[in-house]
Design a protein around this motif. Structure first.
Motif, PDB file in Angstrom:
ATOM      1  N   SER A 594       0.628  -1.338   0.023  1.00 44.72           N
ATOM      2  CA  SER A 594       0.180   0.232  -0.054  1.00 44.72           C
ATOM      3  C   SER A 594       0.997   1.282   0.129  1.00 44.72           C
ATOM      4  O   SER A 594       0.293   2.274   0.023  1.00 44.72           O
ATOM      5  N   GLY A 595       2.158   1.043   0.152  1.00 44.30           N
ATOM      6  CA  GLY A 595       3.233   1.995   0.243  1.00 44.30           C
ATOM      7  C   GLY A 595       3.297   2.773   1.544  1.00 44.30           C
ATOM      8  O   GLY A 595       4.258   3.436   1.576  1.00 44.30           O
ATOM      9  N   ARG A 596       2.495   2.200   2.560  1.00 43.57           N
ATOM     10  CA  ARG A 596       2.574   2.774   3.855  1.00 43.57           C
ATOM     11  C   ARG A 596       3.808   2.639   4.484  1.00 43.57           C
ATOM     12  O   ARG A 596       4.400   3.284   5.324  1.00 43.57           O
ATOM     13  N   VAL A 597       4.319   1.421   4.334  1.00 43.34           N
ATOM     14  CA  VAL A 597       5.879   1.115   5.021  1.00 43.34           C
ATOM     15  C   VAL A 597       6.733   0.830   4.088  1.00 43.34           C
ATOM     16  O   VAL A 597       6.423  -0.102   3.001  1.00 43.34           O
ATOM     17  N   PRO A 598       7.841   1.329   4.047  1.00 39.60           N
ATOM     18  CA  PRO A 598       8.939   1.095   2.973  1.00 39.60           C
ATOM     19  C   PRO A 598       9.378  -0.374   3.271  1.00 39.60           C
ATOM     20  O   PRO A 598       9.671  -0.637   4.483  1.00 39.60           O
ATOM     21  N   ALA A 599       9.616  -0.897   2.063  1.00 42.68           N
ATOM     22  CA  ALA A 599      10.144  -2.434   2.310  1.00 42.68           C
ATOM     23  C   ALA A 599      11.242  -2.485   3.216  1.00 42.68           C
ATOM     24  O   ALA A 599      11.386  -3.412   4.150  1.00 42.68           O
ATOM     25  N   ALA A 600      12.154  -1.586   3.027  1.00 39.45           N
ATOM     26  CA  ALA A 600      13.400  -1.592   3.853  1.00 39.45           C
ATOM     27  C   ALA A 600      13.141  -1.577   5.316  1.00 39.45           C
ATOM     28  O   ALA A 600      14.176  -2.174   5.918  1.00 39.45           O
ATOM     29  N   LEU A 640       8.195  -6.494  -1.818  1.00 37.79           N
ATOM     30  CA  LEU A 640       8.882  -7.051  -0.683  1.00 37.79           C
ATOM     31  C   LEU A 640      10.256  -7.217  -0.675  1.00 37.79           C
ATOM     32  O   LEU A 640      10.794  -7.422   0.570  1.00 37.79           O
ATOM     33  N   ASP A 641      10.952  -7.152  -1.706  1.00 37.87           N
ATOM     34  CA  ASP A 641      12.293  -7.149  -1.770  1.00 37.87           C
ATOM     35  C   ASP A 641      12.948  -8.442  -0.805  1.00 37.87           C
ATOM     36  O   ASP A 641      13.826  -8.474  -0.411  1.00 37.87           O
ATOM     37  N   GLY A 642      11.968  -9.598  -1.012  1.00 38.21           N
ATOM     38  CA  GLY A 642      12.526 -10.864  -0.428  1.00 38.21           C
ATOM     39  C   GLY A 642      12.646 -10.519   1.225  1.00 38.21           C
ATOM     40  O   GLY A 642      13.181 -11.607   1.832  1.00 38.21           O
ATOM     41  N   ARG A 643      12.038  -9.834   1.531  1.00 34.51           N
ATOM     42  CA  ARG A 643      12.150  -9.554   3.099  1.00 34.51           C
ATOM     43  C   ARG A 643      11.076 -10.021   3.914  1.00 34.51           C
ATOM     44  O   ARG A 643      11.231 -10.077   5.134  1.00 34.51           O
ATOM     45  N   LEU A 644       9.857 -10.807   3.177  1.00 36.21           N
ATOM     46  CA  LEU A 644       9.068 -11.505   4.031  1.00 36.21           C
ATOM     47  C   LEU A 644       8.796 -12.625   3.404  1.00 36.21           C
ATOM     48  O   LEU A 644       8.308 -12.693   2.052  1.00 36.21           O
ATOM     49  N   THR A 645       8.962 -13.956   3.879  1.00 37.15           N
ATOM     50  CA  THR A 645       8.837 -15.183   3.032  1.00 37.15           C
ATOM     51  C   THR A 645       7.820 -16.064   3.795  1.00 37.15           C
ATOM     52  O   THR A 645       8.041 -16.083   5.015  1.00 37.15           O
TER      53      THR A 645
END
Ligand code: 26W
Length: 835
Positions: A594-600, A640-645
């Motif tokens: 949703s863009g609310r939280v930067p994936a980083a 998600l840039d692979g930060r959540l699996t």
């Protein structure tokens, strides 16, 4: 002349010194091991090493290990029989044993010799390990607890025997098709099992059906059962070795075969199918484990299974474990039958039937004995999990037992009336016989009335049993109720599952912890030692790498390094609230897309699920589908840039647990407070250095008390708060209205985002959450998410996290099943270990 152990019979005509010599184990040397192994391969398997299959080599290895443990087993059987000291018969419809090879190697102190011996034959022990099929003779917590308990009984040297059913098909093999659970039969015996010893000569005849009649027995009117049909119960013995204490107890599992397997007359009349009907009919009794672990289906075959194994076990004990002419009135000093939940409670009227009808004992004398020979452990809090059998069904299958239950109930209600007067409401509430919806036998009430002791499996659980589930009985029999908090065996779930951590612990405090787990306390100071913390962290990292290998090889999963491993492995049940975990994943995902939280800003995390659903439990199967659907979207979304699996390996079992638990950072124990009787996975995770995020439910309460609030991520309502909110009337949709994050997550699921836009797929889950939500997922959501943020913050400080993890290991030695068994001995059994 005893049937067990080859001690020399008095009137033997044997002269050969070997025939007169006691059985001895082969020499503990690699050479002797090789000799025994090749002997077994060549002469038992009938193959040369060069032509042998992996299965041949695995069987030969198992036979060799058996040979090393045999002398102890025979000696223990002889001594238990000879000692006549009080023993425990553990009656359980389930034993979730896990693989046997490594545990037997460990118990016999044989692992190194075996490794060396096999290597000298060009064989890798690890290859053969992978070849073992685990006996999945249980559903979940209750079955695994039984397995941990018989391990501890043997390690403490308590004279005991585990009795159960040798299901031909264990718990189904779970596969996923399009993310949905599909069950496959578990043909664990297809290649045979090298760990079992068939004892057809000890078969028992088990009767069913028919009618009862009264008759005059020299002026005494007696009742007797005139059965309609019967089957043979054939026992299979399994070794239960104690940990390096020279002891080997027995697990005796019964298999059903037809009394007369083949009717030649019918066969010759050409009706071949009819000729073997009896056989198939009989075999059905031990054919398959019922895959339900909380809602009884009330199927007749299930009752047949329960009566089959408890009747065979009682007859076996009375026939084979008592000295000739044993005075039955002394039975309470000789045996205690522990009922593992209500599943074996039909043992009570069977015991009465044997004493009164067969041994012609007076009713009161028989009842006085019976009430001292049984104890009942309750493993649940869900009303729907308490078994009730309609009197029609029970009366048709076991007519004499129903009569006996009626008389037990009558005399009990007389005592209740004597105590409370004619309080009809109380009488109706306490009666073993329920009148509504259909006239049925309440097995938990029968177990409570007949049992010398009734225990729950965690402090909170036992208190809730006394206050709520069995409140009237606690009022009537206050002295009966006690608690024994569950435990797990440190041999399998620490020493074998986590050899690296075990090595680190032993290096630090010696290896006494293996049989005295509370010695882990001595690790506390090491939490302040940065060197030890580094070594501890390295062990966790190594376990993660090993798990990655396993999951890649087993299911083709790729697990990213450096991720917090967040694990939820247990049966799929709404009260365990896998849905809360799903909402956390979806919220994190929704926050980013949703863009609310930067994936980083997302703490790299891999969520591992493991869970089987009972085949008939539709909502549970839908939740499994949702987890896989969410996983495939989240795992493949580049934002998600692979930060959540999300990883959901199918067919979670004991063997996979032994790989996942040592690798975990976070243990999810998030049931609604007041619903999980104890949990045992929670204990295994803490002992392996995972931190717990959990509610104050079951044994979580005792884990938190021991590890300290600062080393536990507590969230959610307490049990009293749950009861209040239920009493006030719980409206889940209010939480949906008030909490934007929750609403966004639920709306995303409802939108079809995880079902290719098809809103109907998960609509039942969404509407259940919004309008029913029996286990208050929405009510605990905000508190859970806040706790997960605390987890992310804590994990950022690896030194502090590791310190906390070490303290979890150091402070959870209490949760050894050895301590549980010692509590059973002190509070319920009074069966001191055999010297
Ligand atoms: C007849 C259907 C059925 C089958 C199994 C009803 C209930 C059961 C078991 C009692 C369910 C079970 O496994 N209970 C779990 O037992 C564990 C060992 O005590 C506890 O740690 C778990 O909290 C409890 O859910």
């Amino acid at each position: 002349m005893s049937r067990y152990g080859r001690d020399v019979p008095e009137n033997t005509s044997a002269t050969h010194p070997l025939a007169l010599a006691p059985v001895t184990a082969p020499e503990s040397s690699a050479d002797a091991f090789v000799a025994d192994f090749l002997h077994s391969l060549n002469f038992d398997r009938g193959v040369a090493l060069s032509a042998s299959s992996a299965n041949d080599r695995y069987f030969a290895l198992a036979h060799t290990v058996r040979d090393y443990l045999m002398a102890r087993w025979l000696e223990d059987l002889r001594r238990q029989k000879q000692s006549q000291s009080k023993g425990v018969c553990y009656l359980s419809a389930e034993y979730l044993l896990g693989r046997q090879l490594d545990n037997n190697l460990l118990a016999g102190g044989l692992a190194d010799i075996a490794e060396e011996a096999l290597a000298s034959c060009g064989i890798s022990l690890d290859d053969l390990r992978q070849h073992e099929v685990e006996p999945g003779l249980g559903n979940g917590g209750l079955g695994r607890l039984a397995a941990c308990f018989i391990d501890s009984l043997a390690t403490l040297g308590v004279p005991s025997i585990g009795y159960g059913i040798r299901y031909e098909y264990g718990i189904f093999r779970q596969t996923f098709v399009e993310g949905q659970q599909v069950e496959q039969p578990d043909s664990w015996l297809s290649l045979g099992s090298p760990w079992e010893f068939a004892r057809p000569e000890d078969a028992q005849t088990i009767a069913f059906g028919g009618r009862t009649e009264t008759y005059d027995d020299e002026g005494v009117t007696r009742s007797r059962w005139v059965p309609g049909w019967n089957v043979q119960a054939v026992p299979y013995n399994y070794m239960v070795p104690g940990f390096q204490n020279g002891r080997v107890n027995t697990l005796r599992l019964w298999s059903a075969v037809a009394t007369n397997a083949f009717d030649l007359r019918i066969f010759n009349s050409g009706d071949y199918e009819e000729a073997v009907r009896a056989q198939t009919f009989a075999e059905n009794i031990s054919k398959v484990l019922y895959p339900e672990d909380s809602t009884p289906q009330g199927k007749e075959l299930r009752l047949q299974q329960q009566y089959f194994f408890v009747a065979a076990s009682i007859h076996d004990f009375l026939d084979n474990m008592l000295a000739e002419g044993f005075d039955l009135s002394a039975l309470p000093d000789r045996v205690i039958f522990q009922l593992n939940d209500t599943h074996p409670v039909i043992a009570v009227p069977e015991f009465m039937r044997v004493l009164v009808d067969e041994k012609k004992m007076e009713w009161d004398a028989a009842w006085a004995i019976t009430r001292q020979c049984f104890a009942y452990t309750c493993h649940t809090l869900l009303p729907e999990a308490l078994e009730v059998w309609p009197v029609d069904l029970l009366g048709r299958l076991l007519p004499r037992h129903l009569e006996i239950i009626y008389r037990i109930n009558e005399e009990f209600l007389d005592a209740v009336r004597a105590r409370y007067g004619d309080d009809e409401m109380r009488i109706r509430n306490m009666s073993i016989i329920a009148e509504h919806p259909v006239r049925s036998v309440r097995m938990a009430y029968l177990a409570t009335v007949a049992g010398a002791r009734v225990n729950g499996v965690a402090e909170l659980h036992s208190q809730l049993l006394r206050d709520k589930v069995l409140g009237d009985f606690d009022d009537f029999f206050p002295e009966k109720f006690t608690n024994v908090t569950n435990g797990v065996t440190p041999r399998r779930f620490l020493r074998l599952a986590n050899p690296e951590l075990s090595g680190l612990i032993t290096e630090a405090i010696g290896d006494g912890w293996l049989t005295d787990l509370e010695r882990l306390r001595e690790l506390e100071p090491f939490a302040e030692d940065s060197g030890f913390r580094a070594a501890f962290g390295e062990v966790k990292a190594a376990n993660k790498r090993r798990l990655h290998e396993v999951l890649r090889a087993r299911d083709g999963f790729e697990v990213s390094d450096g991720h917090l491993l967040d694990v939820m492995v247990k049966r799929l049940h709404e009260y365990k609230r896998q849905m809360l975990k799903v909402l956390h994943v979806v919220s994190t995902y929704e926050g980013v897309v949703s863009g609310r939280v930067p994936a980083a800003e997302v703490q790299p995390r891999t969520v591992i699920f493991g869970a089987k659903a009972a085949p008939g439990y539709t909502m549970a199967k839908r939740i499994i589908h949702l987890i896989n659907a969410v996983g495939s979207v989240v795992n493949s979304d580049p934002r998600l840039d692979g930060r959540l699996t999300v990883i959901f390996p199918p067919n979670y079992d004991v063997t996979l647990a032994e790989r996942v638990i040592p690798a975990a950072d976070l243990s999810e124990q998030i049931s609604l407070a007041g619903k999980e009787a104890s949990g045992t996975g929670n204990m295994k995770f803490a002992l392996n250095g995972a931190l717990t995020i959990g509610t104050d439910d079951g044994a979580n309460v005792e884990i938190r008390e021991l590890v300290g609030d600062e080393n536990f991520f507590l969230f959610g309502m307490s049990e009293p708060e749950v009861s209040e909110s239920a009493a006030r009337g719980y409206r889940p949709s209010e939480f949906y209205q008030e909490d934007a994050g929750l609403r966004a997550a639920i709306d995303l699921i409802a939108s079809g985002a995880f079902s290719r836009g098809d809103r109907s797929v998960f609509e039942p889950i969404v509407s259940n959450l919004l309008y029913e939500d029996r286990f208050m997922v929405l009510a605990d959501y905000a508190s859970y998410i806040a706790a997960q943020e605390r987890v992310d913050d804590a994990y950022a400080d690896q030194e502090a996290w590791t310190r906390s993890a070490i303290l979890n290991v150091a402070r959870t030695g209490f949760f050894s099943s050895d301590r549980s068994i010692r509590d059973y001995i002190d509070r319920i059994w009074h069966t001191p270990p055999l010297a």
